[in-house]
Design a protein around this motif. Structure first.
Motif, short mmCIF file in Angstrom:
data_model
loop_
_atom_site.label_atom_id
_atom_site.label_comp_id
_atom_site.label_asym_id
_atom_site.label_seq_id
_atom_site.Cartn_x
_atom_site.Cartn_y
_atom_site.Cartn_z
N PRO A 128 0.60 -1.15 0.06
CA PRO A 128 0.26 0.00 0.02
C PRO A 128 0.90 1.16 0.00
O PRO A 128 2.00 1.22 0.47
N THR A 129 0.22 2.17 -0.61
CA THR A 129 1.08 3.56 -0.80
C THR A 129 0.04 4.65 -0.13
O THR A 129 -0.66 4.31 1.07
N GLU A 130 -0.01 5.77 -0.68
CA GLU A 130 -0.90 7.14 -0.12
C GLU A 130 -2.18 6.71 -0.68
O GLU A 130 -2.48 6.19 -1.92
N LYS A 131 -3.29 7.08 -0.05
CA LYS A 131 -4.56 6.88 -0.27
C LYS A 131 -4.75 7.76 -1.59
O LYS A 131 -4.56 8.97 -1.48
N GLY A 132 -5.51 7.39 -2.48
CA GLY A 132 -5.59 8.31 -3.83
C GLY A 132 -6.90 9.16 -3.49
O GLY A 132 -7.82 8.98 -2.63
N GLN A 133 -6.86 10.25 -4.34
CA GLN A 133 -7.91 11.18 -4.14
C GLN A 133 -8.65 11.46 -5.62
O GLN A 133 -7.85 11.81 -6.70
#
Length: 282
Positions: free
Chosen positions: A174-179
């Protein structure tokens, strides 16, 4: 790729819904866009399709390298799972790649100096960014029925039985949550051969504990949606009736086609929507 349909967003008819695909708008080749003017820039991240892959015939990468260079689009070649591909971003930040594949029928659409021997056939597949990769992997293999092919680096590769749009790479970390916003993908669509198969999928996915929508009539196909546990929105769409439903195969994409409920507002909508002209670039 060919603009095969100009229509409007069913929930926001003042916005175009533009469909691009191969010459006939075949299932497995269609990508769509909502051109919202002034929309905020999105962030590509977990819960989204991270990279959209397009398949071209074997031997076509040299053509695409030169074409990207000619249009001053930065790219970098990558080898992954024994395949050569070109990675680049579109002007709005959408992550794209072109990969050579033997499978898939040739796209016979000729436009802008792109001939069938190098033309995009359709989707090669996608790279999924999941907030819970293990759960997404479980879904892909044991619910959706894809075959696990192997792992390389931080990617897990799956394959479906189709000959196009059949390769899914899943990022295992996992990385940063998308927007959601400009430069991001809203959802990924899977194919059902007809309404009956779609209903079977609706019941099956619901029985596996996913919240599935009712069938949505999208004029050119019917659709159901569910968000999997890695927060990626999945659509299952029927192949029929297809994009020649309301205009001929020869004239698809040339004029604005409206669903029945918005036809009475055609004059107002045509005044609001910016006219589109498909032009050849040199």
């Amino acid at each position: 790729m060919r603009l095969v349909k100009q229509t409007v967003n069913f929930d926001d008819p003042g916005t175009y819904h533009l469909y691009f695909g191969d010459e006939g708008g075949s299932p497995g080749t269609i990508i769509t866009f909502f051109p919202w003017i002034g929309a905020r820039q999105g962030i590509v991240g977990d819960g989204q399709v991270g990279v959209t892959s397009y398949a071209v015939p074997k031997g076509a990468l040299a053509f695409w390298k030169k074409r990207l260079e000619d249009f001053q689009i930065p790219f970098h070649p990558v080898e992954r799972f024994g395949e050569q591909c070109l990675k680049f971003d579109d002007p709005h930040g959408l992550h794209l790649e072109i990969v050579e594949r033997e499978e898939g029928k040739v796209n016979t659409w000729v436009f802008g100096g792109i001939s069938p021997d190098v033309s995009i056939k359709g989707f090669g597949g996608a790279t999924l960014f999941s907030s819970h990769p293990n759960q997404t992997a479980e879904l892909l293999e044991n619910v959706m029925g894809l075959e696990l092919l192997g792992e390389e680096g931080d990617l897990i590769r799956f394959r479906s039985s189709a000959d196009i749009g059949n390769i899914i790479d899943l990022k295992s970390i996992p990385t940063e949550k998308g927007q959601t916003g400009v430069g991001t993908v809203h959802h990924i669509a899977w194919r059902a051969q007809d309404d009956a198969e779609q209903i079977e999928w609706q019941k099956y996915v619901a029985a596996k504990g996913y919240g599935v929508t009712a069938v949505q009539d999208r004029n050119y196909f019917n659709a159901i949606y569910f968000r999997e546990h890695g927060e990626i929105l999945f659509e299952i769409a029927t192949d029929p009736p297809g994009f020649a439903l309301d205009e001929s195969r020869e004239t698809m994409g040339e004029k604005l086609m409206l669903p029945m409920q918005y036809e009475k507002f055609r004059e107002q909508l045509e005044q609001r929507l910016i006219p589109i002209q498909v032009r050849e670039l040199s």
